[in-house]
Write an enzyme that holds these catalytic residues in place. Structure first.
Site, PDB file in Angstrom:
ATOM      1  N   GLU A  39      13.101  44.418  46.661  1.00 12.55           N
ATOM      2  CA  GLU A  39      13.692  45.735  46.382  1.00 12.55           C
ATOM      3  C   GLU A  39      14.315  45.657  44.996  1.00 12.55           C
ATOM      4  O   GLU A  39      15.262  44.909  44.780  1.00 12.55           O
ATOM      5  CB  GLU A  39      14.757  46.056  47.439  1.00 12.55           C
ATOM      6  CG  GLU A  39      15.577  47.298  47.128  1.00 12.55           C
ATOM      7  CD  GLU A  39      16.805  47.404  48.033  1.00 12.55           C
ATOM      8  OE1 GLU A  39      16.769  46.949  49.203  1.00 12.55           O
ATOM      9  OE2 GLU A  39      17.830  47.932  47.566  1.00 12.55           O
ATOM     10  N   ARG A  43      19.758  49.969  39.139  1.00 10.52           N
ATOM     11  CA  ARG A  43      21.081  49.780  38.528  1.00 10.52           C
ATOM     12  C   ARG A  43      20.925  49.377  37.077  1.00 10.52           C
ATOM     13  O   ARG A  43      21.910  49.196  36.370  1.00 10.52           O
ATOM     14  CB  ARG A  43      21.840  48.660  39.260  1.00 10.52           C
ATOM     15  CG  ARG A  43      22.190  49.028  40.660  1.00 10.52           C
ATOM     16  CD  ARG A  43      22.824  47.874  41.410  1.00 10.52           C
ATOM     17  NE  ARG A  43      22.512  48.000  42.800  1.00 10.52           N
ATOM     18  CZ  ARG A  43      22.920  47.170  43.737  1.00 10.52           C
ATOM     19  NH1 ARG A  43      23.663  46.127  43.428  1.00 10.52           N
ATOM     20  NH2 ARG A  43      22.584  47.368  44.985  1.00 10.52           N
ATOM     21  N   THR A  67      19.012  51.362  45.450  1.00 15.56           N
ATOM     22  CA  THR A  67      20.093  52.092  44.784  1.00 15.56           C
ATOM     23  C   THR A  67      19.631  53.489  44.349  1.00 15.56           C
ATOM     24  O   THR A  67      19.935  53.950  43.250  1.00 15.56           O
ATOM     25  CB  THR A  67      20.682  51.280  43.596  1.00 15.56           C
ATOM     26  OG1 THR A  67      20.767  49.897  43.950  1.00 15.56           O
ATOM     27  CG2 THR A  67      22.083  51.770  43.242  1.00 15.56           C
ATOM     28  N   LYS A 127      19.405  51.405  56.476  1.00 19.81           N
ATOM     29  CA  LYS A 127      20.111  50.272  55.880  1.00 19.81           C
ATOM     30  C   LYS A 127      21.541  50.275  56.419  1.00 19.81           C
ATOM     31  O   LYS A 127      22.224  51.315  56.354  1.00 19.81           O
ATOM     32  CB  LYS A 127      20.111  50.428  54.356  1.00 19.81           C
ATOM     33  CG  LYS A 127      20.962  49.418  53.630  1.00 19.81           C
ATOM     34  CD  LYS A 127      20.797  49.540  52.117  1.00 19.81           C
ATOM     35  CE  LYS A 127      21.679  48.527  51.408  1.00 19.81           C
ATOM     36  NZ  LYS A 127      21.370  48.403  49.987  1.00 19.81           N
TER      37      LYS A 127
HETATM   38  C1  3PG Z   1      22.666  46.027  48.036  1.00 19.36           C
HETATM   39  O1  3PG Z   1      22.812  46.959  47.293  1.00 19.36           O
HETATM   40  O2  3PG Z   1      21.860  46.063  48.941  1.00 19.36           O
HETATM   41  C2  3PG Z   1      23.548  44.870  47.864  1.00 19.36           C
HETATM   42  O3  3PG Z   1      23.937  44.690  46.549  1.00 19.36           O
HETATM   43  C3  3PG Z   1      22.934  43.627  48.385  1.00 19.36           C
HETATM   44  O4  3PG Z   1      23.947  43.015  49.019  1.00 19.36           O
HETATM   45  P1  3PG Z   1      24.312  41.507  48.677  1.00 19.36           P
HETATM   46  O5  3PG Z   1      24.260  41.402  47.172  1.00 19.36           O
HETATM   47  O6  3PG Z   1      25.688  41.320  49.218  1.00 19.36           O
HETATM   48  O7  3PG Z   1      23.284  40.638  49.343  1.00 19.36           O
END
Ligand code: 3PG
Length: 213
Positions: A39, A43, A67, A127
């Site tokens: 994914e 960002r 995102t 999610k």
């Molecule tokens: C996301 O946006 O899914 C998170 O940044 C991922 O979570 P993690 O970095 O805590 O694994």
């Protein structure tokens, strides 16, 4: 391919790619570790370009766009060739844009009300974010009480590591776990592909040890 096949490996690597030239080597490092699902988060300015490059270079990769905060993000993700989209929260504008494009979306939820709204909007794979901060496995199990029979599936993400991964994977309503721990932004910036492959391979072994439901 349908959503189930995207999530077949039960793990989604959430990546922040600062330099588009790192996109293909990163996906290659994940594939070398046994994981095809990435994914790429919107960002960074190069997110769409990174998705397009991975799709072109590595047909075996399953590439999502993360995102997604706006309808414009959804459009950019679809245009780049993303196969699915992920949002940290539940937005009607994002949901509508995804439906219009027939683009599979995993909207973010954390409360019962958000789950109900996501189901009403027609989404089944949600999610669960930010999982560890909001009670992790225990919170998810409590939510599965009233929602398990609806067919909802969760993709818990947020603060999960190889150590906590098995507890999530063992839950039948967990379609996959998301996380950045195998390809942290710093590792990508340092181009430490060997470390990323090793961490991915470790995660895949953990998952293989938990039987499929
Ligand atoms: C996301 O946006 O899914 C998170 O940044 C991922 O979570 P993690 O970095 O805590 O694994």
């Amino acid at each position: 391919m349908n959503v189930e096949s995207f999530l077949k490996q039960r793990l989604v690597c959430v990546a922040v790619i600062d330099k588009v030239d790192d996109a293909v080597p990163l996906a290659q490092a994940l594939i070398a570790g046994g994981l095809n699902c990435i994914e790429v988060t919107f960002r960074t300015a190069g997110a769409a370009e990174s998705i397009a490059r991975i799709r072109k270079a590595l047909p075996a990769a399953v590439v999502g766009a993360g995102t997604l905060l706006t309808a414009e993000n959804v459009k950019a993700a679809v245009d780049a060739g993303a196969q699915f989209g992920v949002s940290p929260g539940l937005s009607e504008a994002v949901s509508q844009a995804a439906h219009e494009k027939k683009f599979p979306l995993f909207p973010g939820v954390i409360t019962p009300t958000e789950i109900m709204t996501a189901l009403e909007l027609g989404w089944k794979h949600l999610k669960f974010f930010p999982s560890e901060t909001f009670g992790g496995v225990n919170a998810l199990k409590a939510l599965i009480g009233p929602f398990g029979h609806t067919g909802v599936k969760f993709i818990p993400t947020g603060g999960i590591t190889a150590a906590t991964l098995p507890n999530y994977i063992a839950i039948p309503q967990v379609a996959a776990v998301g996380g950045s721990w195998m390809a942290e932004r710093k590792l990508v910036a340092e181009k430490d592909w060997a470390k990323i492959t090793a961490l991915t391979s470790e995660a895949m072994k953990v998952i293989a040890a938990v039987p499929t439901k």
